[in-house]
Motif scaffolding. Sequence first.
Motif, PDB file in Angstrom:
ATOM      1  N   ASP A   1       0.831  -1.205   0.000  1.00  0.00           N
ATOM      2  CA  ASP A   1       0.000   0.000   0.000  1.00  0.00           C
ATOM      3  C   ASP A   1       0.864   1.252   0.000  1.00  0.00           C
ATOM      4  O   ASP A   1       0.584   2.228  -0.712  1.00  0.00           O
ATOM      5  N   LEU A   2       1.929   1.241   0.807  1.00  0.00           N
ATOM      6  CA  LEU A   2       2.807   2.398   0.921  1.00  0.00           C
ATOM      7  C   LEU A   2       3.420   2.778  -0.424  1.00  0.00           C
ATOM      8  O   LEU A   2       3.561   3.965  -0.743  1.00  0.00           O
ATOM      9  N   HIS A   3       3.777   1.766  -1.224  1.00  0.00           N
ATOM     10  CA  HIS A   3       4.453   2.033  -2.495  1.00  0.00           C
ATOM     11  C   HIS A   3       3.521   1.936  -3.695  1.00  0.00           C
ATOM     12  O   HIS A   3       3.979   1.962  -4.850  1.00  0.00           O
ATOM     13  N   GLY A   4       2.220   1.852  -3.435  1.00  0.00           N
ATOM     14  CA  GLY A   4       1.255   1.867  -4.512  1.00  0.00           C
ATOM     15  C   GLY A   4       1.313   0.665  -5.428  1.00  0.00           C
ATOM     16  O   GLY A   4       1.029   0.768  -6.630  1.00  0.00           O
ATOM     17  N   VAL A   5       1.658  -0.496  -4.877  1.00  0.00           N
ATOM     18  CA  VAL A   5       1.754  -1.728  -5.656  1.00  0.00           C
ATOM     19  C   VAL A   5       0.484  -2.542  -5.462  1.00  0.00           C
ATOM     20  O   VAL A   5       0.060  -2.783  -4.323  1.00  0.00           O
ATOM     21  N   ASP A   6      -0.120  -2.952  -6.562  1.00  0.00           N
ATOM     22  CA  ASP A   6      -1.326  -3.784  -6.473  1.00  0.00           C
ATOM     23  C   ASP A   6      -0.993  -5.126  -5.830  1.00  0.00           C
ATOM     24  O   ASP A   6       0.102  -5.678  -6.030  1.00  0.00           O
ATOM     25  N   TYR A   7      -1.941  -5.648  -5.090  1.00  0.00           N
ATOM     26  CA  TYR A   7      -1.737  -6.953  -4.474  1.00  0.00           C
ATOM     27  C   TYR A   7      -1.631  -8.033  -5.555  1.00  0.00           C
ATOM     28  O   TYR A   7      -2.373  -8.017  -6.541  1.00  0.00           O
ATOM     29  N   PRO A   8      -0.715  -8.976  -5.382  1.00  0.00           N
ATOM     30  CA  PRO A   8      -0.613 -10.062  -6.370  1.00  0.00           C
ATOM     31  C   PRO A   8      -1.867 -10.919  -6.361  1.00  0.00           C
ATOM     32  O   PRO A   8      -2.532 -11.076  -5.337  1.00  0.00           O
ATOM     33  N   ASP A   9      -2.176 -11.484  -7.514  1.00  0.00           N
ATOM     34  CA  ASP A   9      -3.277 -12.429  -7.621  1.00  0.00           C
ATOM     35  C   ASP A   9      -2.947 -13.424  -8.723  1.00  0.00           C
ATOM     36  O   ASP A   9      -1.840 -13.417  -9.274  1.00  0.00           O
TER      37      ASP A   9
ATOM     38  N   SER B   1      -3.659 -13.570 -11.701  1.00  0.00           N
ATOM     39  CA  SER B   1      -3.400 -13.022 -13.033  1.00  0.00           C
ATOM     40  C   SER B   1      -1.928 -12.684 -13.248  1.00  0.00           C
ATOM     41  O   SER B   1      -1.507 -12.452 -14.385  1.00  0.00           O
ATOM     42  N   TRP B   2      -1.147 -12.658 -12.178  1.00  0.00           N
ATOM     43  CA  TRP B   2       0.260 -12.252 -12.293  1.00  0.00           C
ATOM     44  C   TRP B   2       1.076 -13.277 -13.075  1.00  0.00           C
ATOM     45  O   TRP B   2       0.896 -14.488 -12.928  1.00  0.00           O
ATOM     46  N   ASP B   3       2.011 -12.743 -13.886  1.00  0.00           N
ATOM     47  CA  ASP B   3       3.076 -13.568 -14.442  1.00  0.00           C
ATOM     48  C   ASP B   3       4.400 -13.048 -13.877  1.00  0.00           C
ATOM     49  O   ASP B   3       4.414 -12.150 -13.026  1.00  0.00           O
ATOM     50  N   TYR B   4       5.509 -13.578 -14.359  1.00  0.00           N
ATOM     51  CA  TYR B   4       6.792 -13.185 -13.768  1.00  0.00           C
ATOM     52  C   TYR B   4       7.223 -11.780 -14.174  1.00  0.00           C
ATOM     53  O   TYR B   4       8.061 -11.167 -13.498  1.00  0.00           O
ATOM     54  N   ASP B   5       6.671 -11.224 -15.253  1.00  0.00           N
ATOM     55  CA  ASP B   5       6.920  -9.815 -15.574  1.00  0.00           C
ATOM     56  C   ASP B   5       6.252  -8.919 -14.532  1.00  0.00           C
ATOM     57  O   ASP B   5       6.838  -7.924 -14.075  1.00  0.00           O
ATOM     58  N   ASP B   6       5.019  -9.266 -14.155  1.00  0.00           N
ATOM     59  CA  ASP B   6       4.341  -8.503 -13.097  1.00  0.00           C
ATOM     60  C   ASP B   6       5.108  -8.603 -11.782  1.00  0.00           C
ATOM     61  O   ASP B   6       5.228  -7.622 -11.030  1.00  0.00           O
TER      62      ASP B   6
ATOM     63  N   PRO C   1       3.134 -16.721  -9.424  1.00  0.00           N
ATOM     64  CA  PRO C   1       2.914 -16.191 -10.773  1.00  0.00           C
ATOM     65  C   PRO C   1       3.009 -17.298 -11.823  1.00  0.00           C
ATOM     66  O   PRO C   1       3.638 -18.333 -11.596  1.00  0.00           O
ATOM     67  N   ALA C   2       2.400 -17.043 -12.957  1.00  0.00           N
ATOM     68  CA  ALA C   2       2.497 -17.974 -14.082  1.00  0.00           C
ATOM     69  C   ALA C   2       3.808 -17.730 -14.812  1.00  0.00           C
ATOM     70  O   ALA C   2       4.198 -16.587 -15.059  1.00  0.00           O
ATOM     71  N   GLY C   3       4.485 -18.805 -15.164  1.00  0.00           N
ATOM     72  CA  GLY C   3       5.740 -18.687 -15.884  1.00  0.00           C
ATOM     73  C   GLY C   3       5.521 -18.553 -17.377  1.00  0.00           C
ATOM     74  O   GLY C   3       4.384 -18.647 -17.867  1.00  0.00           O
ATOM     75  N   PRO C   4       6.587 -18.357 -18.142  1.00  0.00           N
ATOM     76  CA  PRO C   4       6.464 -18.249 -19.598  1.00  0.00           C
ATOM     77  C   PRO C   4       5.854 -19.483 -20.245  1.00  0.00           C
ATOM     78  O   PRO C   4       5.217 -19.373 -21.293  1.00  0.00           O
ATOM     79  N   ALA C   5       6.054 -20.662 -19.638  1.00  0.00           N
ATOM     80  CA  ALA C   5       5.539 -21.897 -20.231  1.00  0.00           C
ATOM     81  C   ALA C   5       4.357 -22.484 -19.471  1.00  0.00           C
ATOM     82  O   ALA C   5       3.495 -23.124 -20.065  1.00  0.00           O
ATOM     83  N   ARG C   6       4.289 -22.274 -18.149  1.00  0.00           N
ATOM     84  CA  ARG C   6       3.244 -22.898 -17.346  1.00  0.00           C
ATOM     85  C   ARG C   6       3.248 -22.277 -15.960  1.00  0.00           C
ATOM     86  O   ARG C   6       4.159 -21.538 -15.585  1.00  0.00           O
ATOM     87  N   ARG C   7       2.233 -22.598 -15.194  1.00  0.00           N
ATOM     88  CA  ARG C   7       2.214 -22.253 -13.777  1.00  0.00           C
ATOM     89  C   ARG C   7       2.716 -23.461 -12.999  1.00  0.00           C
ATOM     90  O   ARG C   7       2.357 -24.597 -13.304  1.00  0.00           O
TER      91      ARG C   7
END
Length: 470
Positions: free
Chosen positions: A194-202, A204-209, A332-338
């Motif tokens: 919250d302090l740094h304005g980062v959305d909570y992971p869920d 939908s995240w991949d490793y870029d997120d 997070p989901a990887g480039p090939a799979r979760r």
Amino acid sequence: MREHNIGPRVAPNLAPAGGAVPATRGSFSRRRFLRLAGASAGAALLGCNPARPSTPPTGTPAQVQLVYQDWNTEWFPPMARQLLEQFHGEHPGIRVFYVPDPPSETFESDTLADFQAGTAPDVFDGCCSSFPVWAQQGYALDLRPYVAADLDQETLDDWDPVQYRAFFTPEGVQYGLPKYHGALALYYNKDLLDLHGVDYPDKSWDYDDYLAAMRALSQDLDGDGNVDRWGSMFDFSWERIQVYVNAWGGHLVDPDDPTRPMFAEAPALQAQEWLRACIWDHQVMPSPLHLGYMGTQETFVGRRVAMVEDGSWALKGILSSADFRVGVAPFPAGPARRATLATTDGFGIYAHTRQPDAAWELLKFLISKEYGRAMARAHFLQPARASLVQEWVDLIRAEYPEQAAEMDIAAFADGHLEGYSVVSETFANQAEALRLVTGAWEQILVLGEASVDLLREVSHQVLDAQKGAG
């Protein structure tokens, strides 16, 4: 999982569960106790694939004695002794002596020495890379005849199939059954995000997120030009790095050939390079050197990292210690799979026990729903059985109604229920492969003194070490 730091170690207490013991027993060394117990409870050589007797053998003593070795934490021995009292009531012809594991620092070497000396416990716990090594060396009884005779399909289907299959050698020997289902997820400090304005992971995240969030959360707090709080952290171990390799579509070991290394092939190298870059280029993950080899739980609770990759086994410690709001999300989901880890903590029977049938009765009790519930109540350990997951979630929420109210506890069971769990990949000669590969990771990830290209050379060394082991 032995590396999980599930609780502080305590001095061994060698009293049998529920039995009368001379007062001097507590002064015995663990090895001496096992040797004395082995005179009546173990050490006779049996084949590793016995046929299941249809009737109990005749001429057995009135009461069979078994030695059972398991975790040596503050909470586990009292729980085990209490449950074993129930077992004794249900099996008056069997007396179980509970022996805590050796200290974590010498667990593998001490247990292997007991196997080699013929003084091993009749029933024991194992996990990770050490359990398959013991099986490869012939110290674990083949459980297939017992499973076929006593366990129904409903029980087998209740376990994560990936975890269940992990307890077989490439030759088909079944050396263990699931103890609990530890799984990895991403813990995060809601206050810092919250302090740094980062959305909570869920989900939908991949490793870029993930990398973008780590960049935003990594901070130089004292202005000296060095990062003091990192975005996230993972545990430097075989299975934790393997999860990344699997998510990139690679493997450490060829799934079809346990003598063939794959950790130096393109997808695996890309995953390991991503980790190396996070530590040494982007500086969003710490090397163990940066934190004096602090554990993941201690680092997260101490606010040295804003997120941490850790398991369901850490829930009790984190919820009881964190002075901030904690969230949990699937990996997070990887480039090939979760992918997420399913631990290979399990129970086995010593191949040379003199009492295989009695040992099997104990092992059945240890894999029962009752024992799974007890571990969940005592330390929030995630049950191996899918049918107990909701009970587990409910008891955590009941004990920590405020902290766990909005926490996605079931995220830990996501890999089990949705089928994307992975387990430790094992070489035919795992002991030597583990030594060589972890030595390379030390240079690449921990010290930052080598590139991932070093793994190409190590791959040839691991292949040479597998000769004759397949």
